[in-house]
Enzyme design. Structure first.
Site, PDB file in Angstrom:
ATOM      1  N   GLY A 254       0.720  -1.247   0.000  1.00  0.00           N
ATOM      2  CA  GLY A 254       0.000   0.000   0.000  1.00  0.00           C
ATOM      3  C   GLY A 254       0.756   1.308   0.000  1.00  0.00           C
ATOM      4  N   PRO A 297       4.226  -5.261  -1.187  1.00  0.00           N
ATOM      5  CG  PRO A 297       6.433  -4.696  -1.682  1.00  0.00           C
ATOM      6  CD  PRO A 297       5.605  -5.559  -0.770  1.00  0.00           C
ATOM      7  N   GLY A 298       2.902  -3.804  -4.135  1.00  0.00           N
ATOM      8  CA  GLY A 298       2.585  -4.040  -5.548  1.00  0.00           C
ATOM      9  C   GLY A 298       2.906  -2.777  -6.322  1.00  0.00           C
ATOM     10  NE  ARG A 336      -4.608   3.386 -10.652  1.00  0.00           N
ATOM     11  CZ  ARG A 336      -4.141   4.554 -10.249  1.00  0.00           C
ATOM     12  NH1 ARG A 336      -3.561   5.386 -11.112  1.00  0.00           N
ATOM     13  NH2 ARG A 336      -4.212   4.912  -8.999  1.00  0.00           N
ATOM     14  CE1 TYR A 340      -9.402   2.691  -8.442  1.00  0.00           C
ATOM     15  CE2 TYR A 340      -7.739   4.388  -8.763  1.00  0.00           C
ATOM     16  CZ  TYR A 340      -8.096   3.046  -8.698  1.00  0.00           C
ATOM     17  OH  TYR A 340      -7.161   2.076  -8.893  1.00  0.00           O
ATOM     18  CB  CYS A 367     -18.022   4.252 -27.744  1.00  0.00           C
ATOM     19  SG  CYS A 367     -17.278   4.294 -29.374  1.00  0.00           S
ATOM     20  CD  GLU A 368     -18.140   4.629 -20.098  1.00  0.00           C
ATOM     21  OE1 GLU A 368     -17.777   5.023 -18.986  1.00  0.00           O
ATOM     22  OE2 GLU A 368     -18.290   3.436 -20.400  1.00  0.00           O
ATOM     23  CE1 TYR A 397      -3.369  -3.240  -8.347  1.00  0.00           C
ATOM     24  CE2 TYR A 397      -2.073  -1.331  -7.708  1.00  0.00           C
ATOM     25  CZ  TYR A 397      -2.552  -2.596  -7.439  1.00  0.00           C
ATOM     26  OH  TYR A 397      -2.195  -3.220  -6.274  1.00  0.00           O
TER      27      TYR A 397
HETATM   28  C1  LIG Z   1      -3.653  -4.892  -3.617  1.00  0.00           C
HETATM   29  C2  LIG Z   1      -3.031  -5.595  -2.488  1.00  0.00           C
HETATM   30  C3  LIG Z   1      -1.671  -5.406  -2.227  1.00  0.00           C
HETATM   31  C4  LIG Z   1      -0.804  -4.447  -2.985  1.00  0.00           C
HETATM   32  O1  LIG Z   1      -1.171  -3.130  -2.775  1.00  0.00           O
HETATM   33  P1  LIG Z   1      -0.309  -1.956  -3.418  1.00  0.00           P
HETATM   34  O2  LIG Z   1      -1.037  -0.726  -3.076  1.00  0.00           O
HETATM   35  O3  LIG Z   1      -0.278  -2.218  -4.881  1.00  0.00           O
HETATM   36  O4  LIG Z   1       1.050  -2.020  -2.810  1.00  0.00           O
HETATM   37  C5  LIG Z   1      -1.118  -6.139  -1.205  1.00  0.00           C
HETATM   38  N1  LIG Z   1      -1.848  -7.014  -0.489  1.00  0.00           N
HETATM   39  C6  LIG Z   1      -3.158  -7.210  -0.721  1.00  0.00           C
HETATM   40  C7  LIG Z   1      -3.894  -8.192   0.081  1.00  0.00           C
HETATM   41  C8  LIG Z   1      -3.792  -6.509  -1.727  1.00  0.00           C
HETATM   42  O5  LIG Z   1      -5.086  -6.700  -1.932  1.00  0.00           O
END
Ligand SMILES: *Cc1c(COP(=O)(O)O)cnc(C)c1O
Length: 438
Positions: A254, A297-298, A336, A340, A367-368, A397
Site C-alpha cells: 500500500g 508491495p505491488g 484508473r 476513481y 465510446c464513453e 494497475y
Molecule cells: C492490492 C493488495 C496489495 C498491494 O497493494 P499496493 O497498493 O499495490 O502495494 C497487497 N496485499 C493485498 C492483500 C492486496 O489486496
C-alpha cells in the site's frame, strides 16, 4: 548530448531536441518500432524497487522477514521471472495469476493465495499446484479449504485476513482496512476471535499468523504503525485466550507512489525502519516474540517503472468551452481515471521544450464520455495528429486492469534494461479477440 532529468522520476529525461527518454531509451524510436499504444517498463527500476524493500528489512528489522510482490499490480511472465530472480515471494489472487507465476518458473511454495472470494475450484487448483500459503478471508473459505486439505491428506499453511479498523484516507475503492470492508474479518466486532478459534480447530490447516491490508496509495503518516499495534494487540489477546501465539504478521501493501510532482515522495526505507521500531517496542510491551514480518508491495514495485505512449488523433477545440486531445488508447488500457479520478502526469513526448499553452482534457478512443485519462492538463498548442503523448507512472494497475471494451486489442509491453528494449508481451490482434468466439 545534454539530458535534463524530470522532477517526477529519475528514469525520465529530455534530450536537446526536446524528446522524452524513458529508462535511457528514446520514446520516439520505441513508438516507431513497436507502434502505439505501448506500455514501456523499466526493468532496472523494478529491480531497484524490490531491493529497496529487501535491503530495508535486512538492515532494519532484527527478525525474519519476507517481501511479497503483489502480482495483481502487474502480472505477466517476465515480471514473475524478475520477481523470482530477485528471490522475493509473491501474492496472487486467482488461478490466472498463479499460473503466470508457475509458468515463469516461480516456486509456488513461496506464493500466497489472496482474495476475498476464492471458489472451490480456485482452492482445489491452488492446493494441487502446491501454493505455500493461503490467506484465508472468511469462515466459509476456511471450511472449504479444510475440506480440500482433508481430502488430500495434507496440512495447508494459512494466514487469516483480519480487518484492523484503520482508515488510511485513500481512494474509497482501495480503502480496505475499515471495519465495514468486504475483505477480511473484523477485530473490533469480535468476529476475528471466533475466526481464529475455527482455524485452530481445523485439523488440516496450520495457522501461521495474521494478515491485514489497510489500503493502497497510502500516504498517511503512521498507518502501518497504528495497524501493527492493533494486530499485535490482537495476537496478544489471542494468546491470552487460547495459548496460541501467531508467528507471522503480514502488514499488506500500500505505500503510495508519486503520480504528479506535488505528490510527496515516500521514503520506503525510513518507513520500514519506523514500522520495525514500533513492532519491536510493542512486542516488548506485550512480551511477544518478534513475528516473522511480511509486506506485500505491488504499486510501489512497478508503478514508476511504467510509461504509456500514445499517438494523438485529433485536437478538438470547442470555443468558449474546452479542448480535447484524443489519443489511440484510453480507458481500455488505463481505466484508473474513469474508476476513481486517478491523477497522472502527461507529457508531449516529442515537444518537451515547447511552451504548454493549451489547457485540454486527454481523452481516449473508447465510446464513453468517461473515457478520460486526465482532465485539464497543459500541452503545447501545436499538438496535432501523429504527435506522441506519454503518460507516466503507469506500471501498476494499467496493464493488469486493461479491458477489451469496444474490442480494441490490448497494447504490448516492452521491457527496457540498460537502455536495451525487448518485447515481453506481444500486441493483441483482432484474431486473438475472436479466438474464444464459437
Ligand atoms: C492490492 C493488495 C496489495 C498491494 O497493494 P499496493 O497498493 O499495490 O502495494 C497487497 N496485499 C493485498 C492483500 C492486496 O489486496
Amino acid at each position: 548530448m545534454a539530458y535534463e532529468r524530470l522532477p517526477l522520476s529519475d528514469n525520465l529525461s529530455v534530450n536537446e531536441e526536446g524528446r522524452l527518454f524513458f529508462a535511457g531509451a528514446d520514446t520516439r524510436t520505441l513508438a516507431e518500432k513497436y507502434g502505439t499504444p505501448l506500455y514501456l517498463m523499466d526493468e532496472d527500476r523494478i529491480r531497484a524497487n524490490i531491493r529497496l524493500y529487501k535491503d530495508a528489512f535486512r538492515d532494519l528489522w532484527p527478525g525474519e522477514a519476507e517481501v511479497l510482490y503483489a502480482s495483481k499490480a502487474c502480472s505477466f511472465l517476465e515480471i514473475c521471472r524478475i520477481a523470482e530472480s530477485e528471490g522475493i515471494s509473491l501474492d496472487a489472487v486467482s488461478p490466472g495469476e498463479l499460473l503466470t507465476a508457475k509458468k515463469a518458473g516461480f516456486d509456488l511454495g513461496r506464493a500466497y493465495f489472496q482474495g476475498n472470494n476464492k471458489t472451490d475450484e480456485d482452492i482445489a487448483c491452488a492446493v494441487e499446484w502446491g501454493v505455500g500459503t493461503f490467506v484465508t478471508d472468511n469462515p466459509e473459505e476456511l471450511s472449504a479449504l479444510e475440506k480440500e486439505a482433508a481430502r488430500r491428506g495434507i496440512r495447508q499453511k494459512i494466514l487469516l485476513r483480519l480487518t484492523p479498523g484503520v482508515d488510511c484516507h485513500t481512494y474509497e475503492a482501495v480503502n480496505t482496512g475499515k471495519v465495514d470492508s468486504k475483505f477480511g474479518v473484523a477485530i473490533e466486532t469480535g468476529q476475528a476471535a471466533s475466526f481464529v478459534r475455527e482455524a485452530l480447530a481445523s485439523a488440516h490447516l496450520e495457522l501461521l499468523g495474521f494478515h491485514c491490508h489497510v489500503g493502497s496509495q497510502v500516504f498517511d503518516e503512521d498507518v502501518f504503525e497504528r495497524t501493527a499495534r492493533i494486530m499485535l494487540g490482537f495476537i496478544a489477546s489471542v494468546r491470552e485466550k487460547t495459548g496460541y501465539t501467531a508467528r507471522v504478521l503480514d502488514l499488506g501493501g500500500g505505500y503510495g507512489v508519486r503520480y504528479v510532482d506535488r505528490d510527496p515522495a515516500i521514503d520506503v526505507r525510513k518507513k520500514i525502519g519506523d514500522v520495525s521500531e514500533t513492532i519491536r517496542e510493542t512486542c516488548r510491551e506485550l512480551s511477544l516474540p518478534l513475528p516473522r514480518l511480511l509486506m506485500e508491495p505491488g504499486r510501489s514495485i512497478v508503478a514508476d517503472a511504467g510509461l504509456t505512449l500514445y499517438r494523438t488523433g485529433s485536437v478538438k477545440r470547442i470555443p468558449g468551452y474546452k479542448n480535447y486531445l484524443s489519443v489511440d488508447g484510453g480507458m481500455g488500457d488505463n481505466p484508473r481515471f474513469a474508476l476513481y479520478g486517478a491523477r497522472y502526469t502527461v507529457y508531449p513526448a516529442e515537444k518537451m521544450r515547447e511552451e504548454r499553452d493549451m489547457v485540454c482534457d486527454l481523452v481516449g478512443r473508447f465510446c464513453e464520455s468517461g473515457d478520460e485519462i486526465q482532465r485539464d492538463i497543459r500541452m503545447p498548442r501545436s499538438m496535432e495528429r501523429g504527435d506522441l503523448v506519454a503518460v507516466a507512472t503507469t506500471g501498476a494497475y494499467n496493464y493488469s486492469m486493461a479491458s477489451l471494451y469496444n474490442r480494441v486489442p490490448r497494447p504490448p509491453v516492452v521491457m527496457i534494461r540498460n537502455g536495451e528494449d525487448r518485447l515481453v508481451v506481444r500486441r493483441e490482434t483482432p484474431e486473438d479477440l475472436l479466438a474464444l468466439d464459437l
